[in-house]
Design a protein around this motif. Structure first.
Motif, PDB file in Angstrom:
ATOM      1  N   ILE A 122       0.453  -1.505   0.021  1.00 54.49           N
ATOM      2  CA  ILE A 122      -0.713  -0.360  -0.212  1.00 54.49           C
ATOM      3  C   ILE A 122       1.002   1.310   0.039  1.00 54.49           C
ATOM      4  N   THR A 123       2.038   1.034   1.017  1.00 50.86           N
ATOM      5  CA  THR A 123       2.206   2.571   0.664  1.00 50.86           C
ATOM      6  C   THR A 123       3.013   3.360  -0.190  1.00 50.86           C
ATOM      7  N   PRO A 124       3.654   2.033  -1.031  1.00 55.56           N
ATOM      8  CA  PRO A 124       4.634   3.330  -1.998  1.00 55.56           C
ATOM      9  C   PRO A 124       3.308   4.106  -3.032  1.00 55.56           C
ATOM     10  N   ASP A 125       2.533   3.282  -3.246  1.00 54.88           N
ATOM     11  CA  ASP A 125       1.716   4.007  -3.712  1.00 54.88           C
ATOM     12  C   ASP A 125       0.507   5.572  -3.392  1.00 54.88           C
ATOM     13  N   GLN A 126       1.287   5.885  -2.307  1.00 55.46           N
ATOM     14  CA  GLN A 126       0.583   7.147  -1.318  1.00 55.46           C
ATOM     15  C   GLN A 126       1.729   8.183  -1.624  1.00 55.46           C
ATOM     16  N   ALA A 127       3.243   7.344  -2.147  1.00 57.46           N
ATOM     17  CA  ALA A 127       4.035   8.193  -1.983  1.00 57.46           C
ATOM     18  C   ALA A 127       3.681   9.111  -3.389  1.00 57.46           C
ATOM     19  N   PRO A 128       4.627  10.567  -3.475  1.00 61.54           N
ATOM     20  CA  PRO A 128       4.283  11.221  -4.559  1.00 61.54           C
ATOM     21  C   PRO A 128       4.885  10.007  -5.715  1.00 61.54           C
ATOM     22  N   GLU A 129       4.263  10.256  -6.854  1.00 59.62           N
ATOM     23  CA  GLU A 129       4.826   9.602  -7.737  1.00 59.62           C
ATOM     24  C   GLU A 129       5.986  10.002  -8.085  1.00 59.62           C
ATOM     25  N   ASP A 130       6.582  11.644  -8.279  1.00 56.05           N
ATOM     26  CA  ASP A 130       8.170  11.499  -8.587  1.00 56.05           C
ATOM     27  C   ASP A 130       9.041  11.408  -7.200  1.00 56.05           C
TER      28      ASP A 130
END
Length: 174
Positions: A122-130
């Motif tokens: 879940i968590t990596p998808d919550q980080a800004p894409e860039d």
């Protein structure tokens, strides 16, 4: 992916579904194994009748196992094409219901591994894409500070290993 009791067409379908799943999950790799099945390129045959019995498997079934060793789904080989689409949509793949392990049989290590898997899913998808690479670098630094140098180096080596799963890795480690 593990196929059980597959004829030549079933083994070919297993290999094709594994290729489709590998494309959907890139850069993750997908290992393809079969027990009591016809030989087909891209599918490693196992001599493991005890595994079939332990899984309660029947001919024509496929099991998709997550990288942490937990079962993602159990479906007829003919339904494997739906697994990648289910994963992309966030829906659970359909398949035969399996009895859940009673709570008293779930070990603390199993629960910890499940929590880590869910967090990393879940968590990596919550980080800004860039900033996903930055997020992963910061995560590695934080986690690395929690273990000694040898453990951190072993973790880095394990994470960097993109080789396919080896049959001997399927056996529980003492």
């Amino acid at each position: 992916m593990l196929g059980v009791g597959l004829d030549a067409a079933g083994s070919t379908a297993l290999a094709a579904a594994a290729n489709g799943l590998a494309q959907a999950l890139a850069p993750e790799s997908v290992a393809t194994l079969a027990v009591d099945s016809a030989e087909v390129d891209g599918v490693t045959l196992l001599d493991a009748p005890d595994l079939v019995e332990a899984l309660g498997a029947t001919a024509g079934e496929a099991f998709v196992v997550r990288p942490d060793g937990l079962l993602l789904c159990r479906v007829p080989v003919a339904d494997l094409d739906s697994v990648a689409a289910s994963l992309r949509s966030g829906a659970a793949p359909a398949g035969a219901e399996l009895p859940a392990r009673p709570a008293e049989q779930v070990t603390e290590d199993d629960q910890r591994r499940e929590n880590v898997w869910l967090g990393l899913s879940i968590t990596p998808d919550q980080a800004p894409e860039d900033d996903r690479e930055g997020f992963l670098a910061r995560l590695a630094l934080v986690l690395g500070s929690q273990v000694d140098r040898r453990q951190f180096e072993e973790a880095i080596a394990a994470a960097a290993d993109t080789s396919p799963l080896r049959v001997e890795e399927l056996a529980p480690q003492a």
